[in-house]
Design an enzyme around this catalytic site. Structure first.
Site, PDB file in Angstrom:
ATOM      1  N   LEU A  65       1.105  -1.069   0.091  1.00  0.00           N
ATOM      2  CA  LEU A  65       0.170   0.503   0.313  1.00  0.00           C
ATOM      3  C   LEU A  65       1.038   1.456   0.390  1.00  0.00           C
ATOM      4  O   LEU A  65       2.170   1.142   0.523  1.00  0.00           O
ATOM      5  CB  LEU A  65      -0.690  -0.122   1.083  1.00  0.00           C
ATOM      6  N   PRO A  66       0.538   2.140  -0.599  1.00  0.00           N
ATOM      7  CA  PRO A  66       1.165   3.621  -0.890  1.00  0.00           C
ATOM      8  C   PRO A  66       1.963   3.795   0.406  1.00  0.00           C
ATOM      9  O   PRO A  66       3.422   4.396   0.594  1.00  0.00           O
ATOM     10  CB  PRO A  66      -0.229   4.867  -0.636  1.00  0.00           C
ATOM     11  N   THR A  96       6.272   0.897   1.944  1.00  0.00           N
ATOM     12  CA  THR A  96       7.297   1.390   2.743  1.00  0.00           C
ATOM     13  C   THR A  96       6.539   2.481   3.465  1.00  0.00           C
ATOM     14  O   THR A  96       5.936   3.620   3.086  1.00  0.00           O
ATOM     15  CB  THR A  96       8.122   1.973   1.208  1.00  0.00           C
ATOM     16  N   LYS A 171      15.582   0.206   5.544  1.00  0.00           N
ATOM     17  CA  LYS A 171      14.502   0.716   4.325  1.00  0.00           C
ATOM     18  C   LYS A 171      15.579   2.429   4.374  1.00  0.00           C
ATOM     19  O   LYS A 171      15.891   3.049   3.319  1.00  0.00           O
ATOM     20  CB  LYS A 171      13.940   0.392   3.925  1.00  0.00           C
ATOM     21  N   LYS A 246      10.205  11.194  -0.391  1.00  0.00           N
ATOM     22  CA  LYS A 246       9.350   9.970   1.068  1.00  0.00           C
ATOM     23  C   LYS A 246      10.230   9.034   1.300  1.00  0.00           C
ATOM     24  O   LYS A 246       9.945   9.575   3.064  1.00  0.00           O
ATOM     25  CB  LYS A 246       8.541   9.153  -0.160  1.00  0.00           C
TER      26      LYS A 246
HETATM   27  P1  NAD Z   1       0.704   2.394  -5.938  1.00  0.00           P
HETATM   28  O1  NAD Z   1       0.403   3.774  -5.595  1.00  0.00           O
HETATM   29  O2  NAD Z   1       1.014   2.245  -7.382  1.00  0.00           O
HETATM   30  O3  NAD Z   1       0.132   1.450  -5.563  1.00  0.00           O
HETATM   31  C1  NAD Z   1      -0.508   1.783  -4.542  1.00  0.00           C
HETATM   32  C2  NAD Z   1      -2.430   0.845  -4.623  1.00  0.00           C
HETATM   33  O4  NAD Z   1      -2.557   0.538  -3.164  1.00  0.00           O
HETATM   34  C3  NAD Z   1      -2.608   1.559  -5.852  1.00  0.00           C
HETATM   35  O5  NAD Z   1      -3.549   0.745  -6.691  1.00  0.00           O
HETATM   36  C4  NAD Z   1      -3.924   1.605  -4.510  1.00  0.00           C
HETATM   37  O6  NAD Z   1      -5.707   2.199  -5.099  1.00  0.00           O
HETATM   38  C5  NAD Z   1      -4.502   0.594  -3.093  1.00  0.00           C
HETATM   39  N1  NAD Z   1      -4.867   0.819  -2.387  1.00  0.00           N
HETATM   40  C6  NAD Z   1      -4.676   2.238  -1.622  1.00  0.00           C
HETATM   41  N2  NAD Z   1      -5.853   1.830  -0.953  1.00  0.00           N
HETATM   42  C7  NAD Z   1      -5.878   0.790  -0.578  1.00  0.00           C
HETATM   43  C8  NAD Z   1      -6.752   0.045   0.824  1.00  0.00           C
HETATM   44  N3  NAD Z   1      -7.784   0.832   1.297  1.00  0.00           N
HETATM   45  N4  NAD Z   1      -7.093  -0.802   0.141  1.00  0.00           N
HETATM   46  C9  NAD Z   1      -6.927  -1.591  -1.414  1.00  0.00           C
HETATM   47  N5  NAD Z   1      -5.655  -1.023  -1.673  1.00  0.00           N
HETATM   48  C10 NAD Z   1      -5.423   0.847  -2.049  1.00  0.00           C
HETATM   49  O7  NAD Z   1       2.346   2.811  -5.364  1.00  0.00           O
HETATM   50  P2  NAD Z   1       3.712   1.080  -5.864  1.00  0.00           P
HETATM   51  O8  NAD Z   1       4.114   1.787  -6.395  1.00  0.00           O
HETATM   52  O9  NAD Z   1       2.973  -0.303  -6.125  1.00  0.00           O
HETATM   53  O10 NAD Z   1       3.865   1.661  -4.467  1.00  0.00           O
HETATM   54  C11 NAD Z   1       3.455   0.923  -2.981  1.00  0.00           C
HETATM   55  C12 NAD Z   1       4.531   0.902  -2.517  1.00  0.00           C
HETATM   56  O11 NAD Z   1       5.789   0.653  -1.752  1.00  0.00           O
HETATM   57  C13 NAD Z   1       4.743   2.324  -1.435  1.00  0.00           C
HETATM   58  O12 NAD Z   1       4.533   2.318  -0.250  1.00  0.00           O
HETATM   59  C14 NAD Z   1       6.126   2.867  -2.138  1.00  0.00           C
HETATM   60  O13 NAD Z   1       6.667   3.846  -1.057  1.00  0.00           O
HETATM   61  C15 NAD Z   1       7.238   1.202  -2.331  1.00  0.00           C
HETATM   62  N6  NAD Z   1       7.949   1.256  -3.237  1.00  0.00           N
HETATM   63  C16 NAD Z   1       8.078   1.396  -4.662  1.00  0.00           C
HETATM   64  C17 NAD Z   1       8.677   1.047  -5.387  1.00  0.00           C
HETATM   65  C18 NAD Z   1       8.432   1.771  -6.701  1.00  0.00           C
HETATM   66  O14 NAD Z   1       9.723   1.363  -7.289  1.00  0.00           O
HETATM   67  N7  NAD Z   1       6.741   2.126  -7.035  1.00  0.00           N
HETATM   68  C19 NAD Z   1       9.778   0.778  -4.722  1.00  0.00           C
HETATM   69  C20 NAD Z   1      10.164   0.648  -3.051  1.00  0.00           C
HETATM   70  C21 NAD Z   1       9.471   0.804  -2.672  1.00  0.00           C
END
Ligand code: NAD
Length: 296
Positions: A65-66, A96, A171, A246
């Site tokens: 999740l975000p 994260t 991390k 972030k």
């Molecule tokens: P994203 O925004 O693409 O995906 C998050 C998903 O969570 C979305 O599809 C959203 O609809 C869903 N969501 C939000 N609230 C929800 C709820 N209450 N119930 C169900 N689903 C819900 O984000 P991401 O890029 O996939 O990143 C996810 C996590 O991974 C974050 O914490 C980010 O910091 C971490 N991260 C991302 C990357 C990257 O390169 N994108 C790398 C390392 C870590």
């Protein structure tokens, strides 16, 4: 093969769930976005109508999740997936988030007799797709041993960082160090430019001398010395400055909560905030060299 509930199928969670399906697991998927759900369904996942439904009747729940607020909401508040789960369910949160939330959710799980680990990742969308993520896991030994074979379907390096919250701690400490070393590397190259010292020469010397670091040798912020680095493609990410910011903000929140002095971490946070104020947070984090050079 396990029955796995997967909550949060975004840029990272989507391909991670796909790799669990490819490994032969049954995946029950939930996301607030119909598009994300449709993709998972197309790849063979079962669709859950709520997060609680995704978390019931399964052996493992993975969430991606975000931020901390979403994790609290899904685990403890609105959806209360900890209440919906069967006895013996293993929870893996790979989002994260802040260390305090990770520890609070981990404690709430163990108060209910459930096992939970925080397992944030390093590596972006490409690593999520390729199944080569690095997982930093916080939680009891037994939780780590249970989570490891599941995480191996999505990543290639799985580290046990210690007790609850220590995955998140690892991390943010790593990324704070990375940001500081990147800013330092950029300063050195900008100073070299002004002194008439060729970038390639500085690279050759520093990469074999005591200034050597990953930001220099793998991710050089000036084009040329490291052909695969984002500096060679106009700083297209890579690892976006917004994501670095972030993680830096999380590091400062954590530092305040335990009264740790992180003066350079604080400075790096301010510099990446300026990159955001300039509307350039979509660039790779090595693009901070533009700010240091005075080009932003
Ligand atoms: P994203 O925004 O693409 O995906 C998050 C998903 O969570 C979305 O599809 C959203 O609809 C869903 N969501 C939000 N609230 C929800 C709820 N209450 N119930 C169900 N689903 C819900 O984000 P991401 O890029 O996939 O990143 C996810 C996590 O991974 C974050 O914490 C980010 O910091 C971490 N991260 C991302 C990357 C990257 O390169 N994108 C790398 C390392 C870590």
């Amino acid at each position: 093969m396990a029955r796995i509930g997967f909550i949060g199928l975004g840029n990272m969670g989507g391909p991670m769930a796909l790799n669990l399906l490819k490994a032969g697991h049954d995946v029950k998927a939930f996301d607030l976005s119909p598009d994300a759900i449709a993709k998972a369904k197309g790849a063979g996942a079962t669709v859950a109508k709520t997060a609680a439904e995704a978390a019931s009747g399964v052996e493992v729940v993975v969430s991606m999740l975000p931020a901390g607020a979403h994790v609290r909401s899904v685990y403890l508040e609105g959806d209360k997936i900890l209440d919906a789960a069967d006895a013996g369910t293993l929870f893996i949160d790979s989002s994260t988030i802040d260390v305090d939330t990770a520890r609070a959710v981990g404690e709430a799980a163990s108060a209910k007799g459930l096992t939970m680990v925080d397992a944030p990742v390093s590596g972006g969308v490409m690593a999520a797709e390729a199944g080569t993520l690095t997982f930093m896991v916080g939680g009891a030994d037994e939780g780590f041993e249970q989570a490891k074979p599941i995480l191996e379907n999505m990543g290639k390096n799985i580290f046990h960082a210690g007790g609850p919250g220590n995955g998140q701690a690892a991390k943010i400490c790593n990324n704070m160090l990375l940001a500081i070393s990147m800013v330092g590397t950029c300063e050195a190259f900008v100073l070299a430019e002004k002194l008439g010292l060729d970038s390639q020469k500085l690279f050759e010397i520093s990469s074999t001398a005591s200034g050597q670091c990953w930001s220099l040798t793998s991710y050089c912020p000036v084009p040329g010395p490291v052909p695969a680095a984002p500096s060679n493609r106009d700083y297209q990410p890579g690892f976006a400055a917004a994501m670095m910011l972030k993680d830096l903000r999380l590091s400062q929140e954590a530092a305040q909560s335990v009264r740790a002095a992180t003066p350079l971490g604080a400075e790096a946070t301010q510099l990446y905030s300026l990159m955001e104020s300039a509307g350039q947070e979509g660039l790779d984090f090595s693009g901070i060299i533009k700010l240091i050079r005075g080009d932003l």
